[in-house]
Design a protein around this motif. Structure first.
Motif, PDB file in Angstrom:
ATOM      1  N   GLU A   1     -37.872 -14.069  59.347  1.00  0.00           N
ATOM      2  CA  GLU A   1     -39.280 -13.534  59.766  1.00  0.00           C
ATOM      3  C   GLU A   1     -39.177 -12.154  59.782  1.00  0.00           C
ATOM      4  OE1 GLU A   1     -40.945 -15.603  62.901  1.00  0.00           O
ATOM      5  OE2 GLU A   1     -41.092 -17.692  62.216  1.00  0.00           O
ATOM      6  N   VAL A   2     -38.151 -11.628  60.503  1.00  0.00           N
ATOM      7  CA  VAL A   2     -38.090 -10.070  60.685  1.00  0.00           C
ATOM      8  C   VAL A   2     -37.751  -9.250  59.360  1.00  0.00           C
ATOM      9  CG1 VAL A   2     -36.861  -8.262  61.912  1.00  0.00           C
ATOM     10  CG2 VAL A   2     -37.587 -10.074  63.137  1.00  0.00           C
ATOM     11  N   LEU A   3     -36.855 -10.002  58.540  1.00  0.00           N
ATOM     12  CA  LEU A   3     -36.557  -9.381  57.367  1.00  0.00           C
ATOM     13  C   LEU A   3     -37.628  -9.405  56.339  1.00  0.00           C
ATOM     14  CD1 LEU A   3     -32.807 -10.773  56.406  1.00  0.00           C
ATOM     15  CD2 LEU A   3     -33.381  -8.624  57.121  1.00  0.00           C
ATOM     16  N   ALA A   4     -38.339 -10.572  56.470  1.00  0.00           N
ATOM     17  CA  ALA A   4     -39.596 -10.437  55.446  1.00  0.00           C
ATOM     18  C   ALA A   4     -40.672  -9.486  56.008  1.00  0.00           C
ATOM     19  CB  ALA A   4     -40.413 -11.822  55.884  1.00  0.00           C
ATOM     20  N   SER A   5     -40.633  -8.779  57.191  1.00  0.00           N
ATOM     21  CA  SER A   5     -41.624  -7.963  57.761  1.00  0.00           C
ATOM     22  C   SER A   5     -41.223  -6.464  57.363  1.00  0.00           C
ATOM     23  CB  SER A   5     -41.790  -8.080  58.956  1.00  0.00           C
ATOM     24  OG  SER A   5     -40.526  -7.672  60.049  1.00  0.00           O
ATOM     25  N   LEU A   6     -39.841  -6.481  56.828  1.00  0.00           N
ATOM     26  CA  LEU A   6     -39.283  -4.958  56.557  1.00  0.00           C
ATOM     27  C   LEU A   6     -39.825  -4.541  55.225  1.00  0.00           C
ATOM     28  CD1 LEU A   6     -35.595  -5.374  58.025  1.00  0.00           C
ATOM     29  CD2 LEU A   6     -37.610  -4.368  58.998  1.00  0.00           C
ATOM     30  N   SER A   7     -39.745  -3.386  54.827  1.00  0.00           N
ATOM     31  CA  SER A   7     -39.906  -2.861  53.569  1.00  0.00           C
ATOM     32  C   SER A   7     -38.859  -2.214  52.796  1.00  0.00           C
ATOM     33  CB  SER A   7     -41.253  -1.911  53.774  1.00  0.00           C
ATOM     34  OG  SER A   7     -40.849  -0.766  54.446  1.00  0.00           O
ATOM     35  N   GLU A   8     -37.992  -1.652  53.630  1.00  0.00           N
ATOM     36  CA  GLU A   8     -36.691  -1.053  52.871  1.00  0.00           C
ATOM     37  C   GLU A   8     -35.759  -1.926  52.393  1.00  0.00           C
ATOM     38  OE1 GLU A   8     -36.391   3.578  54.744  1.00  0.00           O
ATOM     39  OE2 GLU A   8     -36.484   1.949  56.459  1.00  0.00           O
ATOM     40  N   GLU A   9     -35.282  -1.614  51.027  1.00  0.00           N
ATOM     41  CA  GLU A   9     -34.566  -2.614  50.306  1.00  0.00           C
ATOM     42  C   GLU A   9     -33.149  -1.629  49.932  1.00  0.00           C
ATOM     43  OE1 GLU A   9     -36.356  -4.563  47.531  1.00  0.00           O
ATOM     44  OE2 GLU A   9     -37.708  -5.791  48.973  1.00  0.00           O
ATOM     45  N   PHE A  10     -31.940  -2.437  49.759  1.00  0.00           N
ATOM     46  CA  PHE A  10     -30.842  -1.429  49.219  1.00  0.00           C
ATOM     47  C   PHE A  10     -29.937  -2.238  48.307  1.00  0.00           C
ATOM     48  CE2 PHE A  10     -26.480  -0.230  49.907  1.00  0.00           C
ATOM     49  CZ  PHE A  10     -26.603   1.248  49.197  1.00  0.00           C
ATOM     50  N   CYS A  11     -29.624  -1.845  47.386  1.00  0.00           N
ATOM     51  CA  CYS A  11     -28.549  -2.507  46.286  1.00  0.00           C
ATOM     52  C   CYS A  11     -27.713  -1.325  45.962  1.00  0.00           C
ATOM     53  CB  CYS A  11     -29.352  -3.122  45.150  1.00  0.00           C
ATOM     54  SG  CYS A  11     -28.433  -3.891  44.298  1.00  0.00           S
ATOM     55  N   ASN A  12     -26.353  -1.411  46.427  1.00  0.00           N
ATOM     56  CA  ASN A  12     -25.510   0.002  46.031  1.00  0.00           C
ATOM     57  C   ASN A  12     -25.438  -0.088  44.551  1.00  0.00           C
ATOM     58  OD1 ASN A  12     -23.376   1.609  45.880  1.00  0.00           O
ATOM     59  ND2 ASN A  12     -22.537   0.605  47.636  1.00  0.00           N
ATOM     60  N   PRO A  13     -25.938   1.255  43.979  1.00  0.00           N
ATOM     61  CA  PRO A  13     -25.815   1.233  42.354  1.00  0.00           C
ATOM     62  C   PRO A  13     -24.470   1.758  42.017  1.00  0.00           C
ATOM     63  CG  PRO A  13     -26.629   3.197  43.823  1.00  0.00           C
ATOM     64  CD  PRO A  13     -26.475   2.577  44.730  1.00  0.00           C
ATOM     65  N   ASP A  14     -23.595   2.022  42.994  1.00  0.00           N
ATOM     66  CA  ASP A  14     -22.008   2.296  42.743  1.00  0.00           C
ATOM     67  C   ASP A  14     -21.114   1.115  42.658  1.00  0.00           C
ATOM     68  OD1 ASP A  14     -22.934   5.173  42.684  1.00  0.00           O
ATOM     69  OD2 ASP A  14     -22.537   5.282  44.748  1.00  0.00           O
ATOM     70  N   ILE A  15     -21.563  -0.085  42.614  1.00  0.00           N
ATOM     71  CA  ILE A  15     -20.612  -1.268  42.523  1.00  0.00           C
ATOM     72  C   ILE A  15     -20.249  -1.248  41.245  1.00  0.00           C
ATOM     73  CG2 ILE A  15     -20.491  -3.615  42.757  1.00  0.00           C
ATOM     74  CD1 ILE A  15     -22.713  -3.687  44.816  1.00  0.00           C
ATOM     75  N   GLN A  16     -19.113  -1.474  40.975  1.00  0.00           N
ATOM     76  CA  GLN A  16     -18.519  -1.661  39.696  1.00  0.00           C
ATOM     77  C   GLN A  16     -17.966  -2.980  39.358  1.00  0.00           C
ATOM     78  OE1 GLN A  16     -18.278   0.769  37.358  1.00  0.00           O
ATOM     79  NE2 GLN A  16     -19.509   1.933  38.704  1.00  0.00           N
ATOM     80  N   PRO A  17     -17.874  -3.754  38.363  1.00  0.00           N
ATOM     81  CA  PRO A  17     -17.477  -4.906  38.097  1.00  0.00           C
ATOM     82  C   PRO A  17     -15.950  -5.143  38.529  1.00  0.00           C
ATOM     83  CG  PRO A  17     -18.159  -4.181  35.986  1.00  0.00           C
ATOM     84  CD  PRO A  17     -18.322  -3.104  36.936  1.00  0.00           C
ATOM     85  N   GLU A  18     -15.042  -4.358  38.575  1.00  0.00           N
ATOM     86  CA  GLU A  18     -13.910  -4.597  38.964  1.00  0.00           C
ATOM     87  C   GLU A  18     -13.590  -4.787  40.697  1.00  0.00           C
ATOM     88  OE1 GLU A  18     -13.885  -0.224  38.080  1.00  0.00           O
ATOM     89  OE2 GLU A  18     -14.485  -2.233  37.152  1.00  0.00           O
ATOM     90  N   ASP A  19     -14.730  -4.223  41.447  1.00  0.00           N
ATOM     91  CA  ASP A  19     -14.647  -4.275  42.939  1.00  0.00           C
ATOM     92  C   ASP A  19     -14.628  -5.590  43.463  1.00  0.00           C
ATOM     93  OD1 ASP A  19     -14.843  -1.262  42.805  1.00  0.00           O
ATOM     94  OD2 ASP A  19     -17.242  -1.190  42.965  1.00  0.00           O
ATOM     95  N   GLY A  20     -14.123  -5.488  44.635  1.00  0.00           N
ATOM     96  CA  GLY A  20     -14.217  -7.011  45.279  1.00  0.00           C
ATOM     97  C   GLY A  20     -15.639  -7.155  45.792  1.00  0.00           C
ATOM     98  N   ALA A  21     -15.748  -8.687  45.674  1.00  0.00           N
ATOM     99  CA  ALA A  21     -17.281  -9.202  45.792  1.00  0.00           C
ATOM    100  C   ALA A  21     -16.942 -10.172  46.961  1.00  0.00           C
ATOM    101  CB  ALA A  21     -17.753  -9.904  44.851  1.00  0.00           C
ATOM    102  N   ALA A  22     -16.003 -11.014  47.040  1.00  0.00           N
ATOM    103  CA  ALA A  22     -15.883 -12.028  47.922  1.00  0.00           C
ATOM    104  C   ALA A  22     -14.255 -12.354  48.236  1.00  0.00           C
ATOM    105  CB  ALA A  22     -16.858 -13.181  47.725  1.00  0.00           C
ATOM    106  N   VAL A  23     -14.055 -12.857  49.559  1.00  0.00           N
ATOM    107  CA  VAL A  23     -12.970 -13.348  49.521  1.00  0.00           C
ATOM    108  C   VAL A  23     -12.627 -14.823  49.969  1.00  0.00           C
ATOM    109  CG1 VAL A  23     -10.958 -13.691  51.465  1.00  0.00           C
ATOM    110  CG2 VAL A  23     -11.646 -11.434  50.639  1.00  0.00           C
ATOM    111  N   VAL A  24     -12.001 -15.676  49.305  1.00  0.00           N
ATOM    112  CA  VAL A  24     -11.747 -17.091  49.557  1.00  0.00           C
ATOM    113  C   VAL A  24     -10.668 -17.259  50.558  1.00  0.00           C
ATOM    114  CG1 VAL A  24     -11.117 -19.334  48.625  1.00  0.00           C
ATOM    115  CG2 VAL A  24     -12.706 -17.528  47.230  1.00  0.00           C
ATOM    116  N   LEU A  25     -10.774 -18.053  51.506  1.00  0.00           N
ATOM    117  CA  LEU A  25      -9.644 -18.310  52.586  1.00  0.00           C
ATOM    118  C   LEU A  25      -9.079 -19.643  52.157  1.00  0.00           C
ATOM    119  CD1 LEU A  25     -11.299 -17.091  55.658  1.00  0.00           C
ATOM    120  CD2 LEU A  25      -9.746 -15.909  54.410  1.00  0.00           C
ATOM    121  N   SER A  26      -7.695 -19.688  52.273  1.00  0.00           N
ATOM    122  CA  SER A  26      -7.164 -20.933  52.188  1.00  0.00           C
ATOM    123  C   SER A  26      -6.058 -21.028  53.016  1.00  0.00           C
ATOM    124  CB  SER A  26      -6.560 -21.119  50.648  1.00  0.00           C
ATOM    125  OG  SER A  26      -5.749 -20.073  50.320  1.00  0.00           O
ATOM    126  N   ILE A  27      -5.292 -22.353  53.203  1.00  0.00           N
ATOM    127  CA  ILE A  27      -4.227 -22.360  53.915  1.00  0.00           C
ATOM    128  C   ILE A  27      -2.981 -22.195  53.287  1.00  0.00           C
ATOM    129  CG2 ILE A  27      -2.977 -24.106  55.248  1.00  0.00           C
ATOM    130  CD1 ILE A  27      -5.539 -23.563  56.834  1.00  0.00           C
TER     131      ILE A  27
END
Length: 287
Positions: A167-193
C-alpha cells in the motif's frame, strides 16, 4: 544480443500490462494478485527506496521474506537497483545459515518480514532502530554479522511499527531503474549445499544475461502461454465490434425513421396551411 532482467521485464510489461504476473494465497487461502504493470511500478518504487537507503550497484542484498507478492516485488526491486539479489527463503530459515550467508557475501542489507512472530525479525528486533524519514528501513548493529547495517521491512508489525508494504509503495511516485546495468553484471545468487564442507551453504552468482536468455528460451518453448487468453480477448473484441455495428445500424434506422417522420410532419403542416388558405378564400368569396 544479450539483455538484462530489467529490459526483459519491461518488454513483458509493455506487451501484457494487464495480465496477472504474480498470484499469492495467504494463510486464510485468500487469493491476491498483481498485474505486470503493477509489478513494474511497485518494484521500481521499491528500487528507489533501496537506492535512497544507500544500496549500491553490485553489492549483495538478502531477501528473506516468504514467497508472496511482497517477495517478488522486493526481489525485482533489488535487481533494478543493480544490486545482486540473494534469496534465502526457499531453503534456509535458520539464524545460523542467515548469519553465514551475510558474512560470506558481506551484505549490508537484509529485506525481511517485520511481522510479529517472524523468526527473522525476532533475531534483530531488540537491536533495530528506525531510520528517520523512512517507512521501511531500520538500522541494526549485530556482532555476529559485522557488515550488516540496515533492515528493510516488508510487512506491517505492531512491534516494528512498519506500514503495509504494498500500500505504501503504491502511494509513492518516484521510481528507479539503474540505467548502468550491463548484461554481464550479477543479478541473483543461487544458494546450494556444499556437501564437501559439512553441508554449509555456497553461492553461485547468475548474470542478467543468463536470466534473460532463460526467459527467452521459456517464451520459445511455451509461445502460447497467453495465446488462449489473447484468442479469448480477440473473440470478445470481435463480439463487441459486432454489437457496435448492430447498434450503429439501429441508430441509422432510427435516424431514417426520424427523417421520415419529419417529412410527414412537414407534409401535414403544408396540408394544414393549404386548408387554412382554402377556408379563407371560400369565406372571402361567400362574403
Amino acid at each position: 544480443m544479450s539483455s538484462t532482467v530489467a529490459k526483459e521485464l519491461c518488454n513483458v510489461c509493455l506487451n501484457y500490462p494487464d495480465r496477472e504476473a504474480v498470484i499469492s494465497y495467504d494463510l486464510t487461502m485468500t487469493r491476491q494478485s498483481i498485474t505486470f504493470r503493477q509489478l513494474w511500478q511497485l518494484a521500481s518504487r521499491f528500487a528507489h527506496v533501496l537506492k535512497s537507503a544507500g544500496v549500491r550497484q553490485g553489492e549483495y542484498v538478502l531477501v528473506t521474506t516468504p514467497l508472496s507478492i511482497e517477495f517478488w516485488v522486493a526481489s525485482l526491486g533489488v535487481i533494478l537497483t543493480g544490486a545482486v539479489h540473494i534469496s534465502t527463503e526457499k531453503f534456509y530459515s535458520g539464524g545460523e545459515i542467515i548469519t553465514e550467508v551475510v558474512n560470506m557475501s558481506k551484505a549490508r542489507y537484509i529485506v525481511l518480514s517485520g511481522d510479529q512472530g517472524s523468526e527473522m525479525w525476532d533475531m534483530f528486533k531488540n537491536d533495530a532502530k528506525p531510520v528517520a524519514g523512512s517507512t521501511f528501513v531500520t538500522s541494526v548493529c549485530c556482532r555476529s554479522m559485522p557488515t550488516l547495517e540496515k533492515l528493510v521491512l516488508t510487512n506491517k508489525s505492531s512491534e516494528s511499527k512498519g506500514a503495509n508494504f504494498l500500500e505504501v509503495l503504491a502511494s509513492l511516485s518516484e521510481e528507479f531503474c539503474n540505467p548502468d546495468i550491463q548484461p554481464e553484471d550479477g543479478a541473483a545468487v543461487v544458494l546450494s549445499i556444499d556437501k564437501d564442507k559439512a553441508n554449509r551453504p555456497k553461492m553461485c552468482e547468475i548474470s542478467h544475461a543468463a536470466i534473460a536468455a532463460y526467459s527467452k528460451v521459456f517464451w520459445k518453448k511455451f509461445p502460447d502461454v497467453f495465446k488462449k487468453e489473447d484468442e479469448a480477448d480477440t473473440r470478445e473484441d470481435e463480439a463487441d465490434t459486432r454489437e457496435d455495428e448492430a447498434d450503429t445500424r439501429e441508430d441509422e434506422t432510427d435516424t431514417r425513421e426520424d427523417e421520415t417522420d419529419t417529412r410527414e410532419d412537414e407534409t401535414d403542416c403544408q396540408h394544414d396551411v393549404c386548408d387554412d388558405w382554402l377556408k379563407l378564400i371560400l369565406k372571402a368569396e361567400n362574403g
